[in-house]
Design an enzyme around this catalytic site. Structure first.
Site, PDB file in Angstrom:
ATOM      1  N   HIS A  25      64.083  85.904 -18.878  1.00  0.00           N
ATOM      2  CA  HIS A  25      62.964  86.322 -19.921  1.00  0.00           C
ATOM      3  C   HIS A  25      61.953  86.751 -19.103  1.00  0.00           C
ATOM      4  CE1 HIS A  25      63.756  84.893 -23.874  1.00  0.00           C
ATOM      5  NE2 HIS A  25      64.595  83.972 -23.409  1.00  0.00           N
ATOM      6  N   SER A  51      76.653  90.246 -23.606  1.00  0.00           N
ATOM      7  CA  SER A  51      76.581  91.170 -23.765  1.00  0.00           C
ATOM      8  C   SER A  51      77.742  92.077 -24.176  1.00  0.00           C
ATOM      9  CB  SER A  51      75.801  91.978 -22.671  1.00  0.00           C
ATOM     10  OG  SER A  51      74.563  91.568 -22.221  1.00  0.00           O
ATOM     11  N   ASP A  77      71.515  94.843 -19.758  1.00  0.00           N
ATOM     12  CA  ASP A  77      72.659  94.783 -20.078  1.00  0.00           C
ATOM     13  C   ASP A  77      73.347  95.913 -19.534  1.00  0.00           C
ATOM     14  OD1 ASP A  77      71.777  92.390 -20.961  1.00  0.00           O
ATOM     15  OD2 ASP A  77      71.938  92.903 -23.117  1.00  0.00           O
ATOM     16  N   TYR A 129      61.840  84.065 -29.737  1.00  0.00           N
ATOM     17  CA  TYR A 129      61.731  85.301 -28.882  1.00  0.00           C
ATOM     18  C   TYR A 129      60.673  86.112 -29.203  1.00  0.00           C
ATOM     19  CZ  TYR A 129      63.773  89.225 -26.278  1.00  0.00           C
ATOM     20  OH  TYR A 129      63.947  90.131 -25.400  1.00  0.00           O
TER      21      TYR A 129
END
Length: 516
Positions: free
Chosen positions: A58, A167, A213, A269
């Site tokens: 994060h 991912s 990713d 999020y």
């Protein structure tokens, strides 16, 4: 951060010896099924792996560096261009999946210049079409508007668990875009071009990403983590894991707790993105008086890294020293541990409530009564420091040894991962009881370090484990966690992945549908 995607001639150029037997059987099954479906051999296979973020949770959207790695689970796509379109002005796509019961075969005639994707429909081929669209846009810029794509026969097999925080979408889109470029005659596909295509392409299926990713899927190298930076621009370099005794491996364990971002995003999020941006504005107003918070590539146009750069632009201190200073300043400057009301956020940032709403709460849905600015900023700064500490340990060659016992060194790496989990649980509040339980079980069974990875609030965990304890950790997780849950056979198979750091994207050219 450039260079061509490797074109290899053997599976040993992609996988470690530990997984060659299993992967060889899987690839042979793919090629045999391709021959059976299409009546002819595949010409090549494109491959891109999933990824796990070792440390740096994060903080990418605050524009601080992270350390992901490629993993063994991947997406492989067998391709042939030996077919013609049946309609003038179009090219044909035949898209099949090894798991045909879950992912039915599709046959599409696509007009030149058009790749329509309905992101509201949960359709597996959308991910291939996303990579197709991005790759064709790149090829059209290179060869002009008259470029005509080739028809393709495609068979895909994926082992990255969908929705598990590893991912799978980045692996699918990257492998798909790579297959399109090779099918259309590209001899060398630049890694940076492929990464940028994949980042943009995923947005067509509703996935907004900062690039970690896709960078990990494309650029990873066997035996290394990938140090990915976002400021001033996206960059990546491999950082090789040392030889240790005992050898280090990673165990990735699913919690099977899902957090629907569309439902919980406003309180999870999305709210964290907003709180970090608000913290940056408040810190800048209090500590950089008379200056604007710099605009940057953060999700809301500003970031804690932007404040950092503004406040310490003339500093001669090292980056770890700067982050240590910011940790101390955050505690004293954002002193309200109970959080801030919207009015208090506006006051701290030296502006109005309406301005705060317009800048930070109008881009996506957010709900919150008290905004925990101190805790979120402290997590970001301490986690950014842990990434640098982890990097320093990896690059300190004096600590590396394949013969001497490196348990103390291994534990130092694990301690940093454990500290990340503590911070995610206590400061960022993005863990959950199930992830906490998994981490406790793994540590008690011998893991050096255990933490959540991915967005959090469920999802996935990653564990740094001595190779000789991997079976014990897996056994403990099955007995103490998974056995208490009603999981399908497919879920149990996907529950635990053991991986060493793996290579990123590659192309394997075939001869008459077989390995050279």
């Amino acid at each position: 951060m450039s260079g061509p995607v490797p074109q290899v001639t053997a599976l040993g150029d992609i996988y470690t010896e530990h997984s060659l037997l299993e992967q060889g059987a899987r690839w042979n099954k793919l090629l045999e099924k391709f021959q059976s479906i299409y009546g002819g051999p595949a010409q090549f296979v494109s491959r891109s792996p999933g990824r796990v973020n070792i440390i740096g949770e994060h903080i990418d959207y605050s524009l601080y560096s992270v350390l992901p790695m490629g993993i063994t689970p991947d997406v492989i796509i067998a391709v042939s261009t030996n077919l013609e379109s049946s309609k003038e002005g179009t090219y044909k796509l035949k898209l099949a999946n090894v798991d045909e019961e879950r992912f039915p075969t599709r046959e599409l005639d696509i007009a030149y210049g058009e790749v329509n994707i309905d992101a509201t429909q949960h359709e597996w081929t959308n991910y291939f079409k996303a990579g197709l669209r991005g790759a064709l846009q790149l090829l059209e810029r290179k060869y002009g508007a008259g470029f005509k794509p080739k028809s393709m026969q495609v068979l895909l097999d994926g082992t990255v668990p969908a929705g598990g925080g590893l991912s799978s979408s980045a692996a699918f889109v990257s492998a798909g875009a790579l297959s399109v470029m090779i099918a259309n005659g590209e001899k060398d596909v630049d890694k940076k071009d492929l990464t940028e295509v994949a980042i943009v392409s995923e947005r067509a299926v509703g996935v907004n990403s900062g690039g970690m990713d896709q960078s990990a899927s494309v650029f990873s190298e066997r035996g290394s983590a990938l140090f990915v930076s976002f400021a001033p621009t996206l960059s990546a370099r491999p950082v090789f894991f040392p030889k240790t005794n005992p050898e280090l491996i990673f165990v990735v364990a699913q919690s099977f707790v899902t957090s629907n971002k569309q439902v919980t995003g406003p309180i999870h999020y999305n709210l964290r993105v907003v709180e970090c941006s608000m913290a940056a504005a408040a810190l800048n107003a209090k500590l950089c008086q008379g200056t604007e918070l710099p605009k940057d590539s953060g999700p809301l146009g500003v970031s804690l890294h932007g404040f950092h750069t503004n406040y310490l632009k003339d500093s001669k201190k090292s980056m770890p020293e700067q982050l240590t200073e910011l940790i101390v300043l955050t505690k004293s400057t954002l002193a309200q541990e109970e959080g801030y009301t919207l009015e208090e956020v506006a006051s701290a940032a030296g502006t109005s409530v309406d301005d705060i709403k317009a800048r930070f709460m109008s881009s996506f849905p957010v709900r919150g009564e008290r905004f925990m600015l101190q805790q979120r900023a402290l997590h970001v700064f301490t986690e950014a420091l842990r990434v640098l500490d982890f990097l320093t340990l990896l690059e300190d060659k004096s600590r590396h040894s394949a013969s001497e016992d490196t348990t103390d060194y291994n534990k130092k790496l694990g301690d940093l991962m454990n500290a990340t989990q503590d911070s995610c649980r206590d400061l960022y509040e993005c863990s959950c009881p199930e992830i906490d339980e998994i981490c406790t079980i793994a540590r008690e069974a011998g893991a050096y370090g255990s933490r959540l990875t991915g967005a959090g609030w469920g999802g996935c965990s990653v564990h740094l484990v001595p190779a000789d304890k991997a079976d014990a950790v897996k056994k403990a997780l099955v007995e103490k966690y998974y056995s208490k849950r009603k999981l399908s056979e497919a879920d149990m198979e996907a529950a635990i992945v053991v991986s060493r750091p793996m290579n990123g994207s590659a192309v394997l050219k075939l001869e008459e549908g077989k390995f050279p």
